[in-house]
Design a protein around this motif. Structure first.
Motif, PDB file in Angstrom:
ATOM      1  N   ARG A   3     116.042 100.516  92.757  1.00 30.13           N
ATOM      2  CA  ARG A   3     116.114  99.443  93.525  1.00 30.13           C
ATOM      3  C   ARG A   3     114.868  98.628  93.263  1.00 30.13           C
ATOM      4  NH1 ARG A   3     118.302 102.020  99.522  1.00 30.13           N
ATOM      5  NH2 ARG A   3     120.165 101.988  98.374  1.00 30.13           N
ATOM      6  N   VAL A   4     114.861  97.388  93.768  1.00 33.82           N
ATOM      7  CA  VAL A   4     113.667  97.006  94.013  1.00 33.82           C
ATOM      8  C   VAL A   4     112.882  97.229  95.650  1.00 33.82           C
ATOM      9  CG1 VAL A   4     113.013  94.380  93.926  1.00 33.82           C
ATOM     10  CG2 VAL A   4     114.063  94.720  92.179  1.00 33.82           C
ATOM     11  N   MET A   5     112.042  97.384  95.432  1.00 34.95           N
ATOM     12  CA  MET A   5     111.373  98.208  97.087  1.00 34.95           C
ATOM     13  C   MET A   5     110.673  96.838  97.261  1.00 34.95           C
ATOM     14  SD  MET A   5     112.783 101.083  97.321  1.00 34.95           S
ATOM     15  CE  MET A   5     111.927 101.928  99.029  1.00 34.95           C
ATOM     16  N   LYS A   6     110.536  96.768  98.329  1.00 34.53           N
ATOM     17  CA  LYS A   6     110.251  95.504  99.008  1.00 34.53           C
ATOM     18  C   LYS A   6     108.176  95.736  99.425  1.00 34.53           C
ATOM     19  CE  LYS A   6     109.231  92.045 102.326  1.00 34.53           C
ATOM     20  NZ  LYS A   6     110.196  91.397 104.321  1.00 34.53           N
ATOM     21  N   LYS A   7     107.745  95.484  98.928  1.00 31.41           N
ATOM     22  CA  LYS A   7     106.407  95.984  99.207  1.00 31.41           C
ATOM     23  C   LYS A   7     105.073  95.391 100.661  1.00 31.41           C
ATOM     24  CE  LYS A   7     101.178  95.983  97.630  1.00 31.41           C
ATOM     25  NZ  LYS A   7     100.651  95.457  96.142  1.00 31.41           N
ATOM     26  N   GLY A  13     101.378  93.459 109.086  1.00 25.90           N
ATOM     27  CA  GLY A  13     102.225  94.243 110.582  1.00 25.90           C
ATOM     28  C   GLY A  13     102.436  94.437 111.391  1.00 25.90           C
ATOM     29  N   ILE A  14     101.802  95.173 111.526  1.00 26.85           N
ATOM     30  CA  ILE A  14     101.256  96.527 112.848  1.00 26.85           C
ATOM     31  C   ILE A  14     100.744  96.271 113.892  1.00 26.85           C
ATOM     32  CG2 ILE A  14     100.305  98.870 113.145  1.00 26.85           C
ATOM     33  CD1 ILE A  14     103.204  99.269 111.474  1.00 26.85           C
ATOM     34  N   PRO A  15      99.905  95.645 113.903  1.00 26.55           N
ATOM     35  CA  PRO A  15      98.674  95.049 114.673  1.00 26.55           C
ATOM     36  C   PRO A  15     100.075  93.761 115.097  1.00 26.55           C
ATOM     37  CG  PRO A  15      97.785  95.268 112.904  1.00 26.55           C
ATOM     38  CD  PRO A  15      98.918  95.124 112.055  1.00 26.55           C
ATOM     39  N   ALA A  16     100.518  93.241 114.217  1.00 23.71           N
ATOM     40  CA  ALA A  16     101.560  91.805 114.851  1.00 23.71           C
ATOM     41  C   ALA A  16     102.976  92.366 115.416  1.00 23.71           C
ATOM     42  CB  ALA A  16     101.977  91.162 113.615  1.00 23.71           C
ATOM     43  N   ILE A  17     103.154  93.555 115.165  1.00 24.78           N
ATOM     44  CA  ILE A  17     103.980  93.934 116.442  1.00 24.78           C
ATOM     45  C   ILE A  17     103.540  94.810 117.237  1.00 24.78           C
ATOM     46  CG2 ILE A  17     103.980  96.725 114.882  1.00 24.78           C
ATOM     47  CD1 ILE A  17     107.378  94.504 116.229  1.00 24.78           C
ATOM     48  N   PHE A 232     106.169  88.629 116.327  1.00 28.24           N
ATOM     49  CA  PHE A 232     107.674  88.669 116.031  1.00 28.24           C
ATOM     50  C   PHE A 232     107.573  88.393 114.000  1.00 28.24           C
ATOM     51  CE2 PHE A 232     112.357  90.051 115.395  1.00 28.24           C
ATOM     52  CZ  PHE A 232     112.274  90.942 115.602  1.00 28.24           C
ATOM     53  N   ALA A 233     107.657  87.041 113.852  1.00 26.66           N
ATOM     54  CA  ALA A 233     108.037  87.078 112.935  1.00 26.66           C
ATOM     55  C   ALA A 233     106.857  87.423 111.645  1.00 26.66           C
ATOM     56  CB  ALA A 233     108.008  85.567 112.477  1.00 26.66           C
ATOM     57  N   ILE A 234     105.391  87.656 112.058  1.00 30.07           N
ATOM     58  CA  ILE A 234     105.335  88.051 111.096  1.00 30.07           C
ATOM     59  C   ILE A 234     105.202  89.404 110.559  1.00 30.07           C
ATOM     60  CG2 ILE A 234     102.257  89.087 110.420  1.00 30.07           C
ATOM     61  CD1 ILE A 234     101.603  86.296 111.932  1.00 30.07           C
ATOM     62  N   ALA A 235     105.518  90.310 111.914  1.00 35.42           N
ATOM     63  CA  ALA A 235     106.009  91.724 111.846  1.00 35.42           C
ATOM     64  C   ALA A 235     106.918  91.601 111.189  1.00 35.42           C
ATOM     65  CB  ALA A 235     106.347  92.245 113.574  1.00 35.42           C
ATOM     66  N   VAL A 236     107.757  91.326 110.737  1.00 44.68           N
ATOM     67  CA  VAL A 236     109.958  91.780 110.490  1.00 44.68           C
ATOM     68  C   VAL A 236     109.327  90.890 108.491  1.00 44.68           C
ATOM     69  CG1 VAL A 236     111.860  90.190 109.746  1.00 44.68           C
ATOM     70  CG2 VAL A 236     111.001  90.854 112.510  1.00 44.68           C
ATOM     71  N   SER A 237     108.383  89.837 108.392  1.00 46.80           N
ATOM     72  CA  SER A 237     108.048  89.438 106.781  1.00 46.80           C
ATOM     73  C   SER A 237     107.139  90.934 106.352  1.00 46.80           C
ATOM     74  CB  SER A 237     107.425  87.987 106.973  1.00 46.80           C
ATOM     75  OG  SER A 237     106.328  88.228 106.965  1.00 46.80           O
ATOM     76  N   ASN A 238     106.104  91.767 106.825  1.00 46.82           N
ATOM     77  CA  ASN A 238     105.124  92.902 106.570  1.00 46.82           C
ATOM     78  C   ASN A 238     106.107  94.044 106.736  1.00 46.82           C
ATOM     79  OD1 ASN A 238     103.567  91.413 105.510  1.00 46.82           O
ATOM     80  ND2 ASN A 238     103.181  90.201 107.350  1.00 46.82           N
TER      81      ASN A 238
END
Length: 295
Positions: A3-7, A13-17, A232-238
């Motif tokens: 599988r191609v694992m997303k990095k 992400g953590i500070p954003a969420i 939330f958009a930043i968190a979802v992408s990271n």
């Protein structure tokens, strides 16, 4: 087959969420601090200023063309318009709950939301449904039934919030649009109704006695609405999607703290109804993790 694992970028992400769920969770304190104006008036002011902040964020991100594309696409509008309706219902009922001293009842609705969304996915989108889910749902239903006594009647706020946002999420699932662009378009769909209401209702008479600080709080309602969307958009992408989902259990927990600060009492009867809800939620989280590991 590899599988191609997303990095993932956890430092972003953590500070954003955390920022996102903190703003969402402690919003009751903000709405309670806002001037004691009519709930519908507060709702319409929120829509106006949220529109301003959303457009500003999209302009900063260079995504205004994406926003215009939504309004040019009839197929997307056929979904965005009902999405805007359910989002408006969610906003109004939530503001009503805060202004009516029913924050605990509202938090109950957001606790059961993830499982309601899952059941919607199972029934509408034919996603996997197993016998364990019916056990989880039985605890949720028991909690709602028990809460009817502890909240002095059928918890309409709980049920309306959960169902309205579940319908909203089901519509959003079928939309392949950037999350901030999509939500901004829904807020802009509400905007003409908000402006019309403000013009027809004679809102100026109710707003004119307010001082500068109170007007700033009303303007800030736009930021309180729009900024968490960006986080939330930043968190979802990271971050992994499941991690983002689990973090969404924090806002209703923070709302319970807000309810206590605002003078609501978490009675023994209310606590028992919450325990049933929490049991169903915890079972759902554990099952989700195990099911994820098997995939």
């Amino acid at each position: 087959t590899g599988r191609v694992m997303k990095k993932y970028d956890y430092k972003k992400g953590i500070p954003a969420i955390i920022a996102c769920v903190a703003v969402w969770g402690f919003q009751p304190l903000y709405w309670n601090a806002c001037p004691q104006v009519d709930t519908m008036l507060l709702m319409m002011i929120r829509i106006v200023w949220a529109s301003v902040f959303c457009v500003a964020i999209l302009a900063f991100q260079g995504k205004l063309n994406e926003l215009l594309d939504v309004f040019k696409d009839k197929e997307k509008l056929k979904r965005e318009i009902p999405a805007a309706f359910f989002l408006a219902v969610d906003w109004f009922v939530y503001l009503f709950a805060v202004k009516s001293g029913k924050v605990l009842e509202a938090s109950l609705g957001y606790y059961i939301l993830p499982l309601i969304q899952f059941m919607t996915g199972a029934l509408v989108f034919r996603e996997g449904l197993h016998w364990q889910h019916f056990i989880m749902l039985s605890f949720i239903i028991a909690g709602i039934v028990l809460s009817a006594g502890s909240f002095g009647g059928i918890p309409y706020v709980t049920i309306t919030l959960a169902l309205a946002f579940a319908c909203y999420a089901a519509i959003k699932k079928s939309l392949d649009i950037d999350s901030i662009v999509s939500t901004s378009s829904e807020i802009l769909i509400m905007l003409p109704f908000a402006i019309g209401y403000l013009l027809i209702s004679g809102a100026g008479a109710e707003l004119s006695p307010l001082n500068v600080g109170q007007h700033l709080l009303l303007i800030g309602s736009g930021a309180v609405t729009a900024v968490p969307m960006l986080f939330f958009a930043i968190a979802v992408s990271n971050l992994p999607l499941m991690m983002c989902g689990l973090f969404q259990y924090f806002p209703p927990s923070f709302a319970i703290i807000c309810g206590k600060i605002m003078g609501e009492s978490l009675t023994r009867e209310k606590l028992i109804s919450f325990l049933f809800i929490w049991t169903g939620v915890i079972m759902f989280i554990i099952y989700s993790f195990r099911h994820k590991e098997e995939d």
